[in-house]
Scaffold this motif. Structure first.
Motif, PDB file in Angstrom:
ATOM      1  N   ASN A 248      23.452  65.163   7.198  1.00 30.69           N
ATOM      2  CA  ASN A 248      22.719  66.356   6.767  1.00 30.69           C
ATOM      3  C   ASN A 248      21.327  66.109   6.198  1.00 30.69           C
ATOM      4  N   PHE A 249      21.106  64.983   5.510  1.00 31.57           N
ATOM      5  CA  PHE A 249      19.765  64.813   4.936  1.00 31.57           C
ATOM      6  C   PHE A 249      19.301  63.367   4.798  1.00 31.57           C
ATOM      7  N   LEU A 250      20.174  62.410   4.919  1.00 29.00           N
ATOM      8  CA  LEU A 250      19.792  61.018   4.688  1.00 29.00           C
ATOM      9  C   LEU A 250      19.554  60.307   6.017  1.00 29.00           C
ATOM     10  N   PHE A 251      18.276  60.087   6.337  1.00 27.99           N
ATOM     11  CA  PHE A 251      17.915  59.463   7.611  1.00 27.99           C
ATOM     12  C   PHE A 251      16.949  58.295   7.377  1.00 27.99           C
ATOM     13  N   PRO A 252      17.397  57.245   6.689  1.00 27.19           N
ATOM     14  CA  PRO A 252      16.477  56.142   6.362  1.00 27.19           C
ATOM     15  C   PRO A 252      16.168  55.265   7.574  1.00 27.19           C
ATOM     16  N   LYS A 253      15.022  54.604   7.487  1.00 27.02           N
ATOM     17  CA  LYS A 253      14.667  53.631   8.512  1.00 27.02           C
ATOM     18  C   LYS A 253      15.362  52.308   8.207  1.00 27.02           C
ATOM     19  N   LYS A 254      15.342  51.410   9.171  1.00 27.52           N
ATOM     20  CA  LYS A 254      16.090  50.165   9.037  1.00 27.52           C
ATOM     21  C   LYS A 254      15.594  49.289   7.891  1.00 27.52           C
ATOM     22  N   ASP A 255      14.300  49.376   7.588  1.00 27.12           N
ATOM     23  CA  ASP A 255      13.757  48.502   6.544  1.00 27.12           C
ATOM     24  C   ASP A 255      13.848  49.112   5.143  1.00 27.12           C
ATOM     25  N   GLU A 256      14.508  50.258   5.005  1.00 22.02           N
ATOM     26  CA  GLU A 256      14.654  50.890   3.697  1.00 22.02           C
ATOM     27  C   GLU A 256      15.960  50.471   3.028  1.00 22.02           C
ATOM     28  N   LYS A 257      15.876  50.203   1.738  1.00 19.25           N
ATOM     29  CA  LYS A 257      17.068  49.909   0.953  1.00 19.25           C
ATOM     30  C   LYS A 257      17.526  51.193   0.264  1.00 19.25           C
ATOM     31  N   LEU A 258      18.785  51.533   0.429  1.00 22.96           N
ATOM     32  CA  LEU A 258      19.334  52.743  -0.185  1.00 22.96           C
ATOM     33  C   LEU A 258      19.727  52.442  -1.631  1.00 22.96           C
ATOM     34  N   PHE A 259      19.183  53.237  -2.578  1.00 27.10           N
ATOM     35  CA  PHE A 259      19.436  53.005  -3.998  1.00 27.10           C
ATOM     36  C   PHE A 259      20.497  53.938  -4.576  1.00 27.10           C
ATOM     37  N   LEU A 260      20.440  55.216  -4.215  1.00 28.94           N
ATOM     38  CA  LEU A 260      21.417  56.145  -4.786  1.00 28.94           C
ATOM     39  C   LEU A 260      21.513  57.413  -3.951  1.00 28.94           C
ATOM     40  N   ILE A 261      22.654  58.081  -4.084  1.00 29.69           N
ATOM     41  CA  ILE A 261      22.890  59.392  -3.475  1.00 29.69           C
ATOM     42  C   ILE A 261      23.453  60.300  -4.560  1.00 29.69           C
ATOM     43  N   VAL A 262      22.876  61.485  -4.698  1.00 23.11           N
ATOM     44  CA  VAL A 262      23.341  62.465  -5.685  1.00 23.11           C
ATOM     45  C   VAL A 262      23.854  63.694  -4.946  1.00 23.11           C
ATOM     46  N   ASN A 263      25.051  64.108  -5.269  1.00 23.76           N
ATOM     47  CA  ASN A 263      25.685  65.252  -4.616  1.00 23.76           C
ATOM     48  C   ASN A 263      25.394  66.530  -5.396  1.00 23.76           C
ATOM     49  N   THR A 264      24.764  67.509  -4.753  1.00 25.39           N
ATOM     50  CA  THR A 264      24.517  68.803  -5.401  1.00 25.39           C
ATOM     51  C   THR A 264      25.264  69.940  -4.703  1.00 25.39           C
ATOM     52  N   ALA A 265      26.083  69.619  -3.700  1.00 21.94           N
ATOM     53  CA  ALA A 265      26.812  70.655  -2.956  1.00 21.94           C
ATOM     54  C   ALA A 265      27.831  71.341  -3.859  1.00 21.94           C
ATOM     55  N   ILE A 266      27.904  72.663  -3.754  1.00 22.61           N
ATOM     56  CA  ILE A 266      28.843  73.434  -4.577  1.00 22.61           C
ATOM     57  C   ILE A 266      30.279  72.988  -4.325  1.00 22.61           C
ATOM     58  N   LEU A 267      30.601  72.681  -3.081  1.00 25.69           N
ATOM     59  CA  LEU A 267      31.959  72.261  -2.725  1.00 25.69           C
ATOM     60  C   LEU A 267      32.193  70.773  -2.971  1.00 25.69           C
ATOM     61  N   GLY A 268      31.148  70.071  -3.397  1.00 21.17           N
ATOM     62  CA  GLY A 268      31.304  68.658  -3.708  1.00 21.17           C
ATOM     63  C   GLY A 268      31.406  67.757  -2.501  1.00 21.17           C
ATOM     64  N   ASN A 269      31.003  68.250  -1.319  1.00 19.01           N
ATOM     65  CA  ASN A 269      31.188  67.469  -0.094  1.00 19.01           C
ATOM     66  C   ASN A 269      29.963  66.649   0.300  1.00 19.01           C
TER      67      ASN A 269
END
Length: 334
Positions: A248-269
């Motif tokens: 849905n929203f996370l489309f990083p390139k190969k050279d990017e390091k992922l640091f964190l993901i925060v969930n704001t969905a009402i259903l928690g999904n």
């Protein structure tokens, strides 16, 4: 003769009520507190609502009409400076760099006032602006500020005393941001709408290449005090939520390091939320398309009613996270 009311025989006659005018009681004169705008007695020395001192002798700001102390150097409401005489010619007009150190200090002070006003306009509720101005004038921070302005004027002089150069602009922008961080965190905790973490101050005086970026992002956002669920261990993160974020929203390139993901969905999904990598902020809010902004392309981050805008794009997680996100993104931009 006054009118009388006829009563049954044997009762005394009394004057008509129409001849008795009620005694007019004069209410105490009231005025508004200049800090919180609540009504206070005209003779009050201090506001009973917010505790602000009542100014006896005042001058009116020519720009907004706000009452100010007779000795104020700038308006507590809009920041307009009060000059005893005509303002001096602009430093930028001195193309030969011959400005005196005193003139440089005045120019640095003027530019700090502009930066302070901009910080309030972009990050803090307009209702609280007068109280921040008052706190700046009355707190112990003023001494620190004056000392730092003297130092910055000397540094500007060493760089050629030309405020139009990129080097001078960068010097002042970075130092003003740090001075304002220190003031807002240390002197205005009771005014702030979120609890800006003290950890922000650890990163002062350091360039981004000297910083553990992942650690700084976590320190600025201070997610442990927030109600939203978040993840920085993606092995332990539920696979379904990680997949939803990626779809849905996370489309990083190969050279990017992922640091964190925060969930704001009402259903928690985790179909809505935001993620931060080594190079970019990705996010999606309810009923809005997915967005991203690379840190090196950050231009404007500011508050807009109950949300914030990043390069003019809507972003909202929570009031607290939004305000801390402004601070973080501006730090990544500097």
């Amino acid at each position: 003769m006054p009118e009388t009311i006829e009563l049954p025989q044997g009762c005394p006659k009394v004057k008509s009520f129409s001849n008795f005018a009620p005694t007019e009681q004069k209410l105490p004169e009231m005025k508004k507190c200049r800090a919180c705008q609540q009504p206070i007695a005209d003779a009050a020395a201090r506001c009973p609502h917010c505790g602000a001192a009542v100014i006896e002798e005042t001058i009116l700001c020519p720009a907004c009409g706000e009452e100010n102390s007779l000795y104020a150097s700038a308006c507590v409401s809009c920041g307009t400076r009060f000059f005893a005489g005509d303002p001096e010619p602009g430093i930028d007009d001195d193309i030969f760099g011959n400005a005196s150190l005193d003139a440089l200090q005045r120019e640095v002070a003027k530019r700090f006032e502009t930066a302070f006003r901009k910080r309030l306009e972009e990050e803090h509720s307009p209702v609280l602006h007068p109280r921040y101005y008052e706190r700046l004038q009355q707190s112990g921070f003023q001494g620190n500020l004056n000392f730092r302005i003297e130092q910055l004027a000397t540094e500007v002089s060493a760089l050629g005393a030309d405020f139009r150069t990129k080097a001078v602009k960068k010097l002042l922008e970075r130092n003003f941001e740090e001075l304002l961080d220190y003031f807002i965190i240390r002197f205005c905790a009771d005014l702030n709408e979120t609890n800006y973490p003290e950890a922000i101050l650890r990163y002062h005086g350091k360039s981004l290449d000297q910083i553990d970026l992942r650690r700084m992002i976590l320190d600025y956002l201070d997610l442990e005090v927030e109600d939203l669920s978040w993840y920085d261990d993606f092995v332990a993160m539920p696979a379904g939520k990680l997949r939803n974020a990626a779809d849905n929203f996370l489309f990083p390139k190969k050279d990017e390091k992922l640091f964190l993901i925060v969930n704001t969905a009402i259903l928690g999904n985790c179909k809505n939320g935001f993620a931060m990598t080594s190079k970019c902020l990705y996010w999606k809010t309810e009923l809005e398309p997915a967005q991203r902004v690379f840190y090196h392309k950050l231009e404007e981050v500011k508050r807009d009613d109950k949300w914030i805008t990043i390069n003019g794009i809507f972003f909202h997680a929570s009031t607290s996270i939004d305000l801390k996100m402004i601070r973080l993104l501006k730090r990544l931009r500097v």
